[in-house]
Design a protein around this motif. Structure first.
Motif, PDB file in Angstrom:
ATOM      1  N   TRP A  52      -9.997 108.714  48.915  1.00  0.00           N
ATOM      2  CA  TRP A  52      -9.166 107.529  48.783  1.00  0.00           C
ATOM      3  C   TRP A  52      -7.672 107.833  48.914  1.00  0.00           C
ATOM      4  O   TRP A  52      -6.911 107.017  49.437  1.00  0.00           O
ATOM      5  CB  TRP A  52      -9.492 106.770  47.489  1.00  0.00           C
ATOM      6  CG  TRP A  52     -10.591 105.801  47.765  1.00  0.00           C
ATOM      7  CD1 TRP A  52     -11.913 105.944  47.471  1.00  0.00           C
ATOM      8  CD2 TRP A  52     -10.471 104.563  48.478  1.00  0.00           C
ATOM      9  NE1 TRP A  52     -12.616 104.872  47.944  1.00  0.00           N
ATOM     10  CE2 TRP A  52     -11.760 104.005  48.565  1.00  0.00           C
ATOM     11  CE3 TRP A  52      -9.417 103.878  49.051  1.00  0.00           C
ATOM     12  CZ2 TRP A  52     -12.019 102.797  49.195  1.00  0.00           C
ATOM     13  CZ3 TRP A  52      -9.658 102.660  49.685  1.00  0.00           C
ATOM     14  CH2 TRP A  52     -10.949 102.135  49.753  1.00  0.00           C
ATOM     15  N   THR A  83     -13.793  97.900  37.054  1.00  0.00           N
ATOM     16  CA  THR A  83     -13.506  99.333  37.222  1.00  0.00           C
ATOM     17  C   THR A  83     -14.625 100.090  37.929  1.00  0.00           C
ATOM     18  O   THR A  83     -14.565 101.309  38.020  1.00  0.00           O
ATOM     19  CB  THR A  83     -13.245 100.020  35.862  1.00  0.00           C
ATOM     20  OG1 THR A  83     -14.423  99.915  35.056  1.00  0.00           O
ATOM     21  CG2 THR A  83     -12.072  99.395  35.133  1.00  0.00           C
ATOM     22  N   ARG A  84     -15.621  99.391  38.452  1.00  0.00           N
ATOM     23  CA  ARG A  84     -16.747 100.110  39.079  1.00  0.00           C
ATOM     24  C   ARG A  84     -16.268 101.044  40.188  1.00  0.00           C
ATOM     25  O   ARG A  84     -16.614 102.220  40.239  1.00  0.00           O
ATOM     26  CB  ARG A  84     -17.786  99.131  39.653  1.00  0.00           C
ATOM     27  CG  ARG A  84     -18.974  99.861  40.297  1.00  0.00           C
ATOM     28  CD  ARG A  84     -20.004  98.901  40.875  1.00  0.00           C
ATOM     29  NE  ARG A  84     -19.468  98.042  41.916  1.00  0.00           N
ATOM     30  CZ  ARG A  84     -19.300  98.408  43.190  1.00  0.00           C
ATOM     31  NH1 ARG A  84     -19.616  99.624  43.587  1.00  0.00           N
ATOM     32  NH2 ARG A  84     -18.812  97.566  44.076  1.00  0.00           N
ATOM     33  N   ILE A  85     -15.415 100.532  41.082  1.00  0.00           N
ATOM     34  CA  ILE A  85     -15.020 101.366  42.220  1.00  0.00           C
ATOM     35  C   ILE A  85     -13.985 102.420  41.832  1.00  0.00           C
ATOM     36  O   ILE A  85     -13.631 103.263  42.662  1.00  0.00           O
ATOM     37  CB  ILE A  85     -14.509 100.514  43.405  1.00  0.00           C
ATOM     38  CG1 ILE A  85     -13.397  99.559  42.974  1.00  0.00           C
ATOM     39  CG2 ILE A  85     -15.657  99.741  44.027  1.00  0.00           C
ATOM     40  CD1 ILE A  85     -12.794  98.776  44.137  1.00  0.00           C
ATOM     41  N   ALA A  86     -13.537 102.405  40.569  1.00  0.00           N
ATOM     42  CA  ALA A  86     -12.633 103.471  40.123  1.00  0.00           C
ATOM     43  C   ALA A  86     -13.360 104.814  40.069  1.00  0.00           C
ATOM     44  O   ALA A  86     -12.718 105.859  39.971  1.00  0.00           O
ATOM     45  CB  ALA A  86     -12.049 103.142  38.751  1.00  0.00           C
ATOM     46  N   GLY A  87     -14.671 104.791  40.145  1.00  0.00           N
ATOM     47  CA  GLY A  87     -15.443 106.028  40.201  1.00  0.00           C
ATOM     48  C   GLY A  87     -15.465 106.657  41.586  1.00  0.00           C
ATOM     49  O   GLY A  87     -16.050 107.718  41.774  1.00  0.00           O
ATOM     50  N   SER A  88     -14.823 106.023  42.552  1.00  0.00           N
ATOM     51  CA  SER A  88     -14.883 106.492  43.945  1.00  0.00           C
ATOM     52  C   SER A  88     -14.177 107.829  44.128  1.00  0.00           C
ATOM     53  O   SER A  88     -13.362 108.242  43.309  1.00  0.00           O
ATOM     54  CB  SER A  88     -14.248 105.446  44.864  1.00  0.00           C
ATOM     55  OG  SER A  88     -14.929 104.221  44.770  1.00  0.00           O
ATOM     56  N   ARG A 140     -11.813 110.618  44.785  1.00  0.00           N
ATOM     57  CA  ARG A 140     -10.356 110.638  44.671  1.00  0.00           C
ATOM     58  C   ARG A 140      -9.669 111.152  45.936  1.00  0.00           C
ATOM     59  O   ARG A 140      -8.700 110.562  46.410  1.00  0.00           O
ATOM     60  CB  ARG A 140     -10.037 111.538  43.482  1.00  0.00           C
ATOM     61  CG  ARG A 140      -8.631 112.006  43.343  1.00  0.00           C
ATOM     62  CD  ARG A 140      -8.607 113.077  42.251  1.00  0.00           C
ATOM     63  NE  ARG A 140      -7.268 113.381  41.824  1.00  0.00           N
ATOM     64  CZ  ARG A 140      -6.990 114.097  40.732  1.00  0.00           C
ATOM     65  NH1 ARG A 140      -7.986 114.533  39.970  1.00  0.00           N
ATOM     66  NH2 ARG A 140      -5.746 114.364  40.410  1.00  0.00           N
ATOM     67  N   ALA A 188      -8.806 101.428  35.256  1.00  0.00           N
ATOM     68  CA  ALA A 188      -9.631 102.439  34.587  1.00  0.00           C
ATOM     69  C   ALA A 188      -8.752 103.524  33.983  1.00  0.00           C
ATOM     70  O   ALA A 188      -9.089 104.091  32.932  1.00  0.00           O
ATOM     71  CB  ALA A 188     -10.636 103.040  35.571  1.00  0.00           C
ATOM     72  N   PRO A 190      -7.760  96.427  46.034  1.00  0.00           N
ATOM     73  CA  PRO A 190      -8.722  96.454  44.930  1.00  0.00           C
ATOM     74  C   PRO A 190      -9.041  97.870  44.451  1.00  0.00           C
ATOM     75  O   PRO A 190      -9.215  98.097  43.249  1.00  0.00           O
ATOM     76  CB  PRO A 190      -9.964  95.774  45.527  1.00  0.00           C
ATOM     77  CG  PRO A 190      -9.417  94.861  46.580  1.00  0.00           C
ATOM     78  CD  PRO A 190      -8.225  95.580  47.155  1.00  0.00           C
ATOM     79  N   GLN A 191      -9.108  98.832  45.379  1.00  0.00           N
ATOM     80  CA  GLN A 191      -9.409 100.207  44.959  1.00  0.00           C
ATOM     81  C   GLN A 191      -8.315 100.756  44.061  1.00  0.00           C
ATOM     82  O   GLN A 191      -8.590 101.278  42.975  1.00  0.00           O
ATOM     83  CB  GLN A 191      -9.567 101.106  46.193  1.00  0.00           C
ATOM     84  CG  GLN A 191      -9.790 102.565  45.836  1.00  0.00           C
ATOM     85  CD  GLN A 191     -11.056 102.767  45.023  1.00  0.00           C
ATOM     86  OE1 GLN A 191     -12.125 102.333  45.421  1.00  0.00           O
ATOM     87  NE2 GLN A 191     -10.952 103.406  43.846  1.00  0.00           N
ATOM     88  N   LEU A 192      -7.059 100.637  44.489  1.00  0.00           N
ATOM     89  CA  LEU A 192      -5.974 101.230  43.699  1.00  0.00           C
ATOM     90  C   LEU A 192      -5.824 100.499  42.359  1.00  0.00           C
ATOM     91  O   LEU A 192      -5.571 101.122  41.322  1.00  0.00           O
ATOM     92  CB  LEU A 192      -4.662 101.193  44.492  1.00  0.00           C
ATOM     93  CG  LEU A 192      -3.536 102.076  43.947  1.00  0.00           C
ATOM     94  CD1 LEU A 192      -3.973 103.525  43.838  1.00  0.00           C
ATOM     95  CD2 LEU A 192      -2.286 101.979  44.822  1.00  0.00           C
ATOM     96  N   VAL A 193      -6.010  99.192  42.378  1.00  0.00           N
ATOM     97  CA  VAL A 193      -5.891  98.418  41.143  1.00  0.00           C
ATOM     98  C   VAL A 193      -7.041  98.748  40.184  1.00  0.00           C
ATOM     99  O   VAL A 193      -6.830  98.899  38.975  1.00  0.00           O
ATOM    100  CB  VAL A 193      -5.852  96.906  41.465  1.00  0.00           C
ATOM    101  CG1 VAL A 193      -6.037  96.079  40.212  1.00  0.00           C
ATOM    102  CG2 VAL A 193      -4.533  96.562  42.148  1.00  0.00           C
ATOM    103  N   SER A 194      -8.239  98.897  40.721  1.00  0.00           N
ATOM    104  CA  SER A 194      -9.379  99.267  39.885  1.00  0.00           C
ATOM    105  C   SER A 194      -9.149 100.644  39.268  1.00  0.00           C
ATOM    106  O   SER A 194      -9.421 100.860  38.075  1.00  0.00           O
ATOM    107  CB  SER A 194     -10.650  99.261  40.742  1.00  0.00           C
ATOM    108  OG  SER A 194     -11.768  99.604  39.969  1.00  0.00           O
ATOM    109  N   SER A 195      -8.614 101.571  40.059  1.00  0.00           N
ATOM    110  CA  SER A 195      -8.312 102.908  39.532  1.00  0.00           C
ATOM    111  C   SER A 195      -7.258 102.822  38.436  1.00  0.00           C
ATOM    112  O   SER A 195      -7.373 103.481  37.393  1.00  0.00           O
ATOM    113  CB  SER A 195      -7.813 103.823  40.657  1.00  0.00           C
ATOM    114  OG  SER A 195      -8.839 104.060  41.593  1.00  0.00           O
TER     115      SER A 195
END
Lengths: 351, 351
Positions: B226, B216-221, B223, B194, B186-191
């Motif tokens: 991750w 895309t909320r966790i795309a703000g994590s 970098r 975004a 989910p993290q990589l896909v959200s990034s």
């Protein structure tokens, strides 16, 4: 009578969007007549106070809102114009270019029709999920044809205002590329992400946190509706999904090659662009206060106490498309002239 | 002294997770000593009441929590054990198999070390985002080695309890596949989702709704963090991301072929499996009430009024890895014997 001049509206299709529009209009004092192929859906919308059922006695509407699935819009528009249901027409489909072209090919009256798309929704569907403030502060895109009548555009503009939304005019191709990136791509990706979860046992799924919950929320959306929407915007969606799939495949290959030693430049760049995209999204959010829907001129009608209609609902004449029930004499050839409309009130008018 | 027997804990790494753990422990009456390579980060965590700074006078800890980035865990563990900082050790890295193997190869004391992973987080990072209840009701996975000492396991179990989390034991390979699907994919896909938004102009971005916002909320994590996590779990993540990318590429090809006429079976199946996966996720959510962290035995200490430490902080001896500052005589060869620890209180002990 509202201050916008919109007195009577017909809403065809009582799903989430149609019923939410009907609720917003009813709250603003507009007389709304509802139609849906499914008597149960129609009954639900009526019981929520969204309006009365469309009958042959329903007077000419100032505006007909076609809130059917996207693939049914062109046929429903054609039939509704053939029946002379209203002075102006709009739809709410979330893909516009295909409908724009098809409505013209079909020979619909384009001067009285303003293609539209209220950009609001929920992962729930059906009238029970409808909310009168679903559109408050949300964009509502219009894609008017060149030469559209002022009065038709004014009627649709009034609809947008009464729903508390923000009107944005846009060419259909630009609209379709925008919603491919902002709505259709996220939907398909969210569904694909959630699809991967079907391989996991419940013990593992119980470990899930907010990240996977948020990214898969819209994967609960209506499958048939979304198949229809994605098809209607197939070209733009295929471009966007294909590009994303390539980027993910490259990232996966690089991760596999580099392993735990890290230093994956593509992965790092993707995470970095993700940060930028997320920031851009947050920065672009409208800074102006959210407009509230206009003050209702009449109280919200009390819901009916039962879903059972007073008179038995006749079985709909179900064609290959469309949700319009009032089509006993469906025209088979092109209609000679649509406008001007002949408004002939009948004995049953509730005026 | 808490009812769990955990009196003194050292937390190495004052990011979001380390500081949140320290806050939870401090609230429960545990004496916490903090360390971080970055004096500013350390000062922030101290000013939030998360604990005191680790010094050469800090007494032996019942537990040392290594909350560094995943790639620094093995070296930090090795050094901390060499310095004899605690009776037991754990870490919080979100990939376990690589660390599990490397710690063994490195020659760390595995009987006193329990690899762990609290499954909680935020898209924000750093001590300022820390919350003492970050772990309340969340799973905390432990991957103990065979032959781990009872006392070490009890100390980590106490940590989990004091943070209000739910302990789940799991083999590292199973853990890594689970978090690949539930968190890393989910993290990589959200990034990646975004990242597609960087092509859009602000006028179009302003049309965005809750769907794209949530996905895309966790795309703000963070970098860098991750990049590190994904590399540590590279194999399982590459499998999951590659599979998803293939499914999306097939769906895109089918959409392109079929166009607006629809009838895309792969797309329909993906949407349908998305519905199933989403339902399974919601169904698997723990039904038991969320446990609350134990009642604090001492009041939460008032935050320091300034970030400036009373004594000047010496510049950290920064090695290729690790965030441990107390390494003036860093061992260069393998350590002879780790256990039993010789606890030799010094004059400055705050007992």
């Amino acid at each position: 009578m509202t201050s916008t001049g919109l007195e009577r509206v017909i809403v065809i299709g009582c799903g989430l969007i149609g019923t939410s529009i009907a609720l917003a209009l009813t709250r603003a004092g507009v007389e709304v007549a509802l139609d849906d192929l499914d008597p149960h859906t129609l009954g639900q919308a009526r019981s929520m106070g969204a309006g009365t059922a469309l009958t042959e006695h329903t007077p000419l509407a100032d505006l007909v809102v076609i809130a059917t699935p996207p693939s049914a819009v062109v046929d429903t528009l054609y039939e509704a114009q053939a029946r002379g249901l209203g002075r102006a027409y709009t739809d709410v489909a979330s893909a516009k270019e295909h409908i724009w072209t098809e409505a013209e090919l079909r020979g619909s009256d384009l001067q009285g029709y303003v293609p539209g798309h209220p950009m609001a929704g929920r992962e729930l569907s059906g009238p029970a999920a409808a909310q009168p403030d679903l559109f408050a502060g949300r964009p509502w895109i219009l894609c008017p044809y060149p030469g559209v009548e002022k009065e038709a555009l004014a009627a649709v503009d009034a609809l947008v205002s009464l729903c508390g939304a923000r009107r944005t005019d846009m060419a259909p191709a630009r609209h379709d590329r925008a919603v491919a990136a902002l709505s259709h791509l996220p939907q398909l990706v969210s569904s694909a992400l959630a699809a991967q979860l079907t391989d996991l046992d419940p013990e593992v799924l119980a470990l899930a946190g907010t990240g996977v919950r948020d990214t898969t929320r819209i994967a609960g959306s209506d499958r048939r509706m979304w198949g229809d929407i994605l098809a209607q915007n197939a070209s733009a969606v295929a471009d966007a999904v294909g590009r994303l799939a390539e980027e993910l495949a490259s990232a996966a290959a690089e991760l596999r090659t580099n392993g735990p030693s890290g230093g994956s430049a593509l992965v790092d760049a993707l995470l970095g662009r993700g940060n930028l995209g997320r920031s851009a999204l947050l920065d672009a959010a409208p800074k102006t206060p959210v407009p509230t829907p206009l003050t209702p001129k009449s109280p919200i009608p009390a819901p009916l106490t039962s879903l059972t209609p007073k008179a038995p609902v006749p079985a709909p004449a179900r064609g290959p498309y469309g949700t319009l029930r009032l089509a006993p004499g469906r025209p088979t050839g092109p209609l000679p002239t649509f406008r001007p409309f002949q408004f002939q009130p009948t004995a049953g008018d509730p005026e």
